[in-house]
Design a protein around this motif. Structure first.
Motif, PDB file in Angstrom:
ATOM      1  N   LEU A 119       0.816  -1.220   0.000  1.00 50.52           N
ATOM      2  CA  LEU A 119       0.000   0.000   0.000  1.00 50.52           C
ATOM      3  C   LEU A 119       0.847   1.266   0.000  1.00 50.52           C
ATOM      4  O   LEU A 119       0.309   2.361   0.008  1.00 50.52           O
ATOM      5  N   LYS A 120       2.145   1.143   0.035  1.00 54.42           N
ATOM      6  CA  LYS A 120       3.075   2.267  -0.093  1.00 54.42           C
ATOM      7  C   LYS A 120       2.745   3.405   0.866  1.00 54.42           C
ATOM      8  O   LYS A 120       2.677   4.559   0.485  1.00 54.42           O
ATOM      9  N   GLY A 121       2.520   3.072   2.119  1.00 55.86           N
ATOM     10  CA  GLY A 121       2.267   4.090   3.128  1.00 55.86           C
ATOM     11  C   GLY A 121       0.921   4.766   2.993  1.00 55.86           C
ATOM     12  O   GLY A 121       0.699   5.838   3.521  1.00 55.86           O
ATOM     13  N   GLY A 122       0.009   4.167   2.272  1.00 54.50           N
ATOM     14  CA  GLY A 122      -1.316   4.752   2.113  1.00 54.50           C
ATOM     15  C   GLY A 122      -1.357   5.883   1.112  1.00 54.50           C
ATOM     16  O   GLY A 122      -2.215   6.760   1.204  1.00 54.50           O
ATOM     17  N   LEU A 123      -0.450   5.891   0.139  1.00 56.05           N
ATOM     18  CA  LEU A 123      -0.441   6.938  -0.872  1.00 56.05           C
ATOM     19  C   LEU A 123      -1.636   6.794  -1.816  1.00 56.05           C
ATOM     20  O   LEU A 123      -2.144   5.690  -2.022  1.00 56.05           O
ATOM     21  N   PRO A 124      -2.080   7.896  -2.394  1.00 59.25           N
ATOM     22  CA  PRO A 124      -3.269   7.841  -3.255  1.00 59.25           C
ATOM     23  C   PRO A 124      -3.104   6.897  -4.452  1.00 59.25           C
ATOM     24  O   PRO A 124      -4.066   6.284  -4.881  1.00 59.25           O
ATOM     25  N   GLN A 125      -1.880   6.779  -4.972  1.00 59.96           N
ATOM     26  CA  GLN A 125      -1.666   5.903  -6.122  1.00 59.96           C
ATOM     27  C   GLN A 125      -1.947   4.446  -5.778  1.00 59.96           C
ATOM     28  O   GLN A 125      -2.384   3.671  -6.625  1.00 59.96           O
ATOM     29  N   ALA A 126      -1.706   4.060  -4.537  1.00 52.37           N
ATOM     30  CA  ALA A 126      -1.961   2.680  -4.131  1.00 52.37           C
ATOM     31  C   ALA A 126      -3.393   2.485  -3.637  1.00 52.37           C
ATOM     32  O   ALA A 126      -3.965   1.405  -3.803  1.00 52.37           O
ATOM     33  N   LEU A 127      -3.984   3.515  -3.025  1.00 52.00           N
ATOM     34  CA  LEU A 127      -5.331   3.381  -2.465  1.00 52.00           C
ATOM     35  C   LEU A 127      -6.433   3.590  -3.494  1.00 52.00           C
ATOM     36  O   LEU A 127      -7.525   3.047  -3.348  1.00 52.00           O
ATOM     37  N   GLY A 128      -6.163   4.386  -4.518  1.00 50.82           N
ATOM     38  CA  GLY A 128      -7.185   4.684  -5.525  1.00 50.82           C
ATOM     39  C   GLY A 128      -7.797   3.457  -6.167  1.00 50.82           C
ATOM     40  O   GLY A 128      -9.019   3.302  -6.199  1.00 50.82           O
ATOM     41  N   PRO A 129      -6.962   2.556  -6.707  1.00 47.63           N
ATOM     42  CA  PRO A 129      -7.551   1.344  -7.310  1.00 47.63           C
ATOM     43  C   PRO A 129      -8.326   0.484  -6.319  1.00 47.63           C
ATOM     44  O   PRO A 129      -9.307  -0.158  -6.682  1.00 47.63           O
ATOM     45  N   LEU A 130      -7.904   0.487  -5.045  1.00 52.47           N
ATOM     46  CA  LEU A 130      -8.651  -0.287  -4.048  1.00 52.47           C
ATOM     47  C   LEU A 130     -10.006   0.347  -3.756  1.00 52.47           C
ATOM     48  O   LEU A 130     -11.028  -0.326  -3.732  1.00 52.47           O
ATOM     49  N   LEU A 131     -10.005   1.659  -3.500  1.00 48.39           N
ATOM     50  CA  LEU A 131     -11.245   2.339  -3.131  1.00 48.39           C
ATOM     51  C   LEU A 131     -12.237   2.382  -4.277  1.00 48.39           C
ATOM     52  O   LEU A 131     -13.442   2.225  -4.076  1.00 48.39           O
ATOM     53  N   TYR A 132     -11.749   2.617  -5.489  1.00 46.44           N
ATOM     54  CA  TYR A 132     -12.663   2.750  -6.627  1.00 46.44           C
ATOM     55  C   TYR A 132     -12.755   1.482  -7.445  1.00 46.44           C
ATOM     56  O   TYR A 132     -13.304   1.475  -8.529  1.00 46.44           O
ATOM     57  N   GLY A 133     -12.252   0.384  -6.925  1.00 49.39           N
ATOM     58  CA  GLY A 133     -12.365  -0.912  -7.574  1.00 49.39           C
ATOM     59  C   GLY A 133     -13.304  -1.798  -6.788  1.00 49.39           C
ATOM     60  O   GLY A 133     -14.526  -1.667  -6.845  1.00 49.39           O
ATOM     61  N   ASP A 134     -12.717  -2.678  -5.993  1.00 50.53           N
ATOM     62  CA  ASP A 134     -13.514  -3.648  -5.235  1.00 50.53           C
ATOM     63  C   ASP A 134     -14.351  -3.011  -4.139  1.00 50.53           C
ATOM     64  O   ASP A 134     -15.380  -3.543  -3.757  1.00 50.53           O
ATOM     65  N   LEU A 139     -17.653   2.404  -0.282  1.00 52.04           N
ATOM     66  CA  LEU A 139     -17.383   3.840  -0.241  1.00 52.04           C
ATOM     67  C   LEU A 139     -18.650   4.649  -0.492  1.00 52.04           C
ATOM     68  O   LEU A 139     -18.940   5.627   0.208  1.00 52.04           O
ATOM     69  N   LEU A 140     -19.445   4.239  -1.468  1.00 49.33           N
ATOM     70  CA  LEU A 140     -20.707   4.926  -1.749  1.00 49.33           C
ATOM     71  C   LEU A 140     -21.703   4.757  -0.611  1.00 49.33           C
ATOM     72  O   LEU A 140     -22.443   5.690  -0.281  1.00 49.33           O
ATOM     73  N   ALA A 141     -21.733   3.583   0.018  1.00 45.23           N
ATOM     74  CA  ALA A 141     -22.638   3.355   1.144  1.00 45.23           C
ATOM     75  C   ALA A 141     -22.280   4.242   2.320  1.00 45.23           C
ATOM     76  O   ALA A 141     -23.165   4.805   2.980  1.00 45.23           O
ATOM     77  N   VAL A 142     -20.996   4.410   2.592  1.00 48.58           N
ATOM     78  CA  VAL A 142     -20.571   5.293   3.688  1.00 48.58           C
ATOM     79  C   VAL A 142     -20.970   6.732   3.385  1.00 48.58           C
ATOM     80  O   VAL A 142     -21.469   7.450   4.259  1.00 48.58           O
ATOM     81  N   GLY A 143     -20.787   7.172   2.151  1.00 48.29           N
ATOM     82  CA  GLY A 143     -21.209   8.523   1.768  1.00 48.29           C
ATOM     83  C   GLY A 143     -22.707   8.719   1.926  1.00 48.29           C
ATOM     84  O   GLY A 143     -23.166   9.760   2.416  1.00 48.29           O
ATOM     85  N   PHE A 144     -23.492   7.712   1.538  1.00 53.44           N
ATOM     86  CA  PHE A 144     -24.939   7.799   1.696  1.00 53.44           C
ATOM     87  C   PHE A 144     -25.331   7.854   3.168  1.00 53.44           C
ATOM     88  O   PHE A 144     -26.210   8.624   3.551  1.00 53.44           O
ATOM     89  N   LEU A 145     -24.680   7.043   4.006  1.00 58.46           N
ATOM     90  CA  LEU A 145     -24.990   7.054   5.439  1.00 58.46           C
ATOM     91  C   LEU A 145     -24.656   8.396   6.074  1.00 58.46           C
ATOM     92  O   LEU A 145     -25.408   8.896   6.921  1.00 58.46           O
ATOM     93  N   LEU A 146     -23.544   9.002   5.677  1.00 62.96           N
ATOM     94  CA  LEU A 146     -23.199  10.325   6.210  1.00 62.96           C
ATOM     95  C   LEU A 146     -24.229  11.370   5.791  1.00 62.96           C
ATOM     96  O   LEU A 146     -24.629  12.218   6.591  1.00 62.96           O
ATOM     97  N   MET A 147     -24.678  11.310   4.529  1.00 65.77           N
ATOM     98  CA  MET A 147     -25.680  12.261   4.076  1.00 65.77           C
ATOM     99  C   MET A 147     -27.009  12.047   4.811  1.00 65.77           C
ATOM    100  O   MET A 147     -27.651  13.005   5.252  1.00 65.77           O
ATOM    101  N   ALA A 148     -27.406  10.789   4.973  1.00 66.58           N
ATOM    102  CA  ALA A 148     -28.658  10.497   5.676  1.00 66.58           C
ATOM    103  C   ALA A 148     -28.586  10.944   7.131  1.00 66.58           C
ATOM    104  O   ALA A 148     -29.558  11.487   7.663  1.00 66.58           O
ATOM    105  N   ALA A 149     -27.440  10.738   7.772  1.00 64.33           N
ATOM    106  CA  ALA A 149     -27.288  11.173   9.166  1.00 64.33           C
ATOM    107  C   ALA A 149     -27.395  12.689   9.276  1.00 64.33           C
ATOM    108  O   ALA A 149     -27.989  13.208  10.228  1.00 64.33           O
TER     109      ALA A 149
END
Length: 177
Positions: A119-134, A139-149
């Motif tokens: 994960l290279k220290g949590g750099l965006p280049q390593a986290l991007g494919p994880l967050l926007y892939g599998d 990620l979308l569910a967490v965003g929806f829950l924050l908006m609903a709250a």
């Protein structure tokens, strides 16, 4: 579990409980800031510095400022909360919370949190494919829950206007309901 991990878990749980139990909205927002800062420290300790700094900037900074703005805008910060209109719903809420906790724990039962890539220290280049892939759905569910709250929080603290504060045409609409 080391002493620091135990302290972090204890602080996260304590600040989370304080967020939902404190009667003063400003104090609850300060407990939320503490929760976000401790979580950022956990990220940094896990060698995910980018996530830790993002946690501080986005959540402890922007999101809590937004919450405080909403609290101030709705006059919820003027004092402690008085009458609780949802007092009868507490047993149902506790039952639902236990159910959600059970579902989350059952989901963790066979989970293996080993990553096949660095994960290279949590750099965006390593986290991007994880967050926007599998993990895109999560990620979308967490965003929806924050908006609903946020929407529910605004709806719950919206002060009711007495009938004598309404304009004549508004009074007619209220009486017609």
């Amino acid at each position: 579990m080391s002493l620091w991990e135990g302290l972090a878990v204890l602080l996260l749980l304590l600040s989370g409980v304080l967020v939902v139990t404190l009667r003063n909205a400003i104090h609850a927002a300060l407990a939320l800031i503490l929760n976000f800062l401790v979580l950022a420290g956990v990220y940094v300790a896990l060698d995910a510095r980018f996530l830790g700094f993002t946690q501080v900037i986005v959540y402890a900074g922007a999101i809590v400022v937004l919450f405080l703005f909403v609290i101030m805008l709705l006059f919820a910060a003027q004092g402690e909360v008085g009458f609780d209109p949802l007092a009868r719903s507490r047993p149902l809420a506790a039952l639902l919370a236990l159910g959600v906790a059970g579902v989350l724990l059952s989901g963790l039962w066979g989970l293996r949190l080993t990553f096949g890539q660095d994960l290279k220290g949590g750099l965006p280049q390593a986290l991007g494919p994880l967050l926007y892939g599998d993990w895109l759905f999560v990620l979308l569910a967490v965003g929806f829950l924050l908006m609903a709250a946020t929407v529910v929080a605004v709806a719950l603290v919206q002060p009711a206007r007495p009938l004598d504060a309404l304009k004549p045409e508004e009074k007619e609409k209220e009486v017609a309901r």
